[in-house]
Structure formats: structure tokens, C-alpha cells
Design a protein around this motif. Structure first.
Motif, PDB file in Angstrom:
ATOM      1  N   VAL A  41     -24.264  93.558 -11.599  1.00 19.15           N
ATOM      2  CA  VAL A  41     -22.809  93.147 -11.678  1.00 19.15           C
ATOM      3  C   VAL A  41     -22.828  93.776 -10.165  1.00 19.15           C
ATOM      4  O   VAL A  41     -21.629  93.222  -8.884  1.00 19.15           O
ATOM      5  N   CYS A  42     -22.577  95.386  -9.774  1.00 15.13           N
ATOM      6  CA  CYS A  42     -22.858  96.182  -8.764  1.00 15.13           C
ATOM      7  C   CYS A  42     -23.574  95.796  -6.989  1.00 15.13           C
ATOM      8  O   CYS A  42     -23.015  97.104  -6.290  1.00 15.13           O
ATOM      9  N   PHE A  45     -23.347  95.228  -3.493  1.00 11.16           N
ATOM     10  CA  PHE A  45     -22.909  97.029  -2.648  1.00 11.16           C
ATOM     11  C   PHE A  45     -23.752  97.478  -2.645  1.00 11.16           C
ATOM     12  O   PHE A  45     -23.383  99.049  -2.074  1.00 11.16           O
ATOM     13  N   THR A  55     -15.104  96.019  -1.295  1.00 15.11           N
ATOM     14  CA  THR A  55     -14.748  96.891  -2.547  1.00 15.11           C
ATOM     15  C   THR A  55     -15.341  96.209  -3.376  1.00 15.11           C
ATOM     16  O   THR A  55     -15.961  95.069  -3.852  1.00 15.11           O
ATOM     17  N   PRO A  56     -15.978  97.307  -4.213  1.00 13.99           N
ATOM     18  CA  PRO A  56     -16.723  96.341  -5.658  1.00 13.99           C
ATOM     19  C   PRO A  56     -16.132  95.550  -6.062  1.00 13.99           C
ATOM     20  O   PRO A  56     -14.502  95.773  -6.216  1.00 13.99           O
ATOM     21  N   SER A  57     -16.276  94.637  -6.601  1.00 16.85           N
ATOM     22  CA  SER A  57     -15.694  93.587  -7.104  1.00 16.85           C
ATOM     23  C   SER A  57     -14.889  94.319  -9.018  1.00 16.85           C
ATOM     24  O   SER A  57     -15.073  95.596  -9.525  1.00 16.85           O
ATOM     25  N   PRO A  58     -13.535  93.742  -9.789  1.00 13.92           N
ATOM     26  CA  PRO A  58     -13.327  94.786 -10.565  1.00 13.92           C
ATOM     27  C   PRO A  58     -14.242  93.918 -12.346  1.00 13.92           C
ATOM     28  O   PRO A  58     -14.613  95.660 -12.591  1.00 13.92           O
ATOM     29  N   ASP A  59     -15.477  93.289 -11.523  1.00 13.61           N
ATOM     30  CA  ASP A  59     -16.643  93.630 -12.566  1.00 13.61           C
ATOM     31  C   ASP A  59     -17.654  94.715 -12.799  1.00 13.61           C
ATOM     32  O   ASP A  59     -17.821  95.214 -13.320  1.00 13.61           O
ATOM     33  N   CYS A  60     -18.152  94.812 -11.539  1.00  6.86           N
ATOM     34  CA  CYS A  60     -17.817  96.417 -11.303  1.00  6.86           C
ATOM     35  C   CYS A  60     -17.965  97.374 -11.291  1.00  6.86           C
ATOM     36  O   CYS A  60     -18.511  98.241 -12.342  1.00  6.86           O
ATOM     37  N   CYS A  61     -16.711  97.527 -11.424  1.00  5.03           N
ATOM     38  CA  CYS A  61     -15.836  98.684 -11.257  1.00  5.03           C
ATOM     39  C   CYS A  61     -15.551  99.034 -13.179  1.00  5.03           C
ATOM     40  O   CYS A  61     -15.803 100.281 -13.693  1.00  5.03           O
TER      41      CYS A  61
END
Length: 96
Positions: A41-42, A45, A55-61
């Protein structure tokens, strides 16, 4: 173009996972490998052409937060050694 990025990410992930399985105990490699697979999912980025300010998505974080520190560090260390093992020049990753 998006399909090519997906293939590139998958190929890099497979190479790292294979190298990791050769250098880590089997149980640790399996746990780490399955954890790393959540980082797909990252991909937007880390691919070439991604905006440096994106900015990375919340899923990536969230996926990154679930990865154990040692797993991530070992993976980066192993990936950085792959060029030398393929008789290629070492990576030099400076700020662009």
C-alpha cells in the motif's frame, strides 16, 4: 505505466524476500516476509516519480507501524548488498 510500477514493486519485493530467506533463520524470515507484504500500500510513495512532498496514506502508515524494527532494518541491509552480489557497483543514495 501503473502496471509496470506494480510489476517493479513486486519484483523488488520478491528479490528482497529471497535474499532475506537466505540470510535469516527460517521462522524469522517467514514472519518478516509476511509483514513486508503489507507494505504494498506504500508503493505510490516510493516509486520513481512520486512527489517528494506527498504524504503517505493512513493505510501505508498503519502497515509500516506493524513491521518490527529488526525486520525492516535487516531488509534494508540485505537489499543494499544485492548489487555487490550481482557484481554491480554499490548503491549511492544521496539527496537529489
Amino acid at each position: 505505466m501503473a502496471a509496470m510500477k506494480s510489476v517493479s514493486i513486486s519484483l523488488v519485493l520478491v528479490i528482497v524476500l529471497v535474499a532475506q530467506s537466505q540470510l535469516m533463520p527460517q521462522s524469522l524470515a517467514q514472519t518478516c516476509s509476511s509483514s513486508l507484504s503489507t507494505l504494498n500500500v506504500c508503493a505510490p510513495f516510493v516509486m520513481p516519480g512520486a512527489a517528494a512532498t506527498a504524504t503517505p496514506s493512513p493505510d501505508c502508515c498503519n502497515a509500516l507501524q506493524t513491521i518490527e524494527h529488526d525486520c525492516l532494518c535487516n531488509t534494508i541491509r540485505i537489499a543494499s548488498r544485492i548489487p555487490a552480489q550481482c557484481n554491480l557497483p554499490p548503491l549511492t543514495c544521496g539527496a537529489n
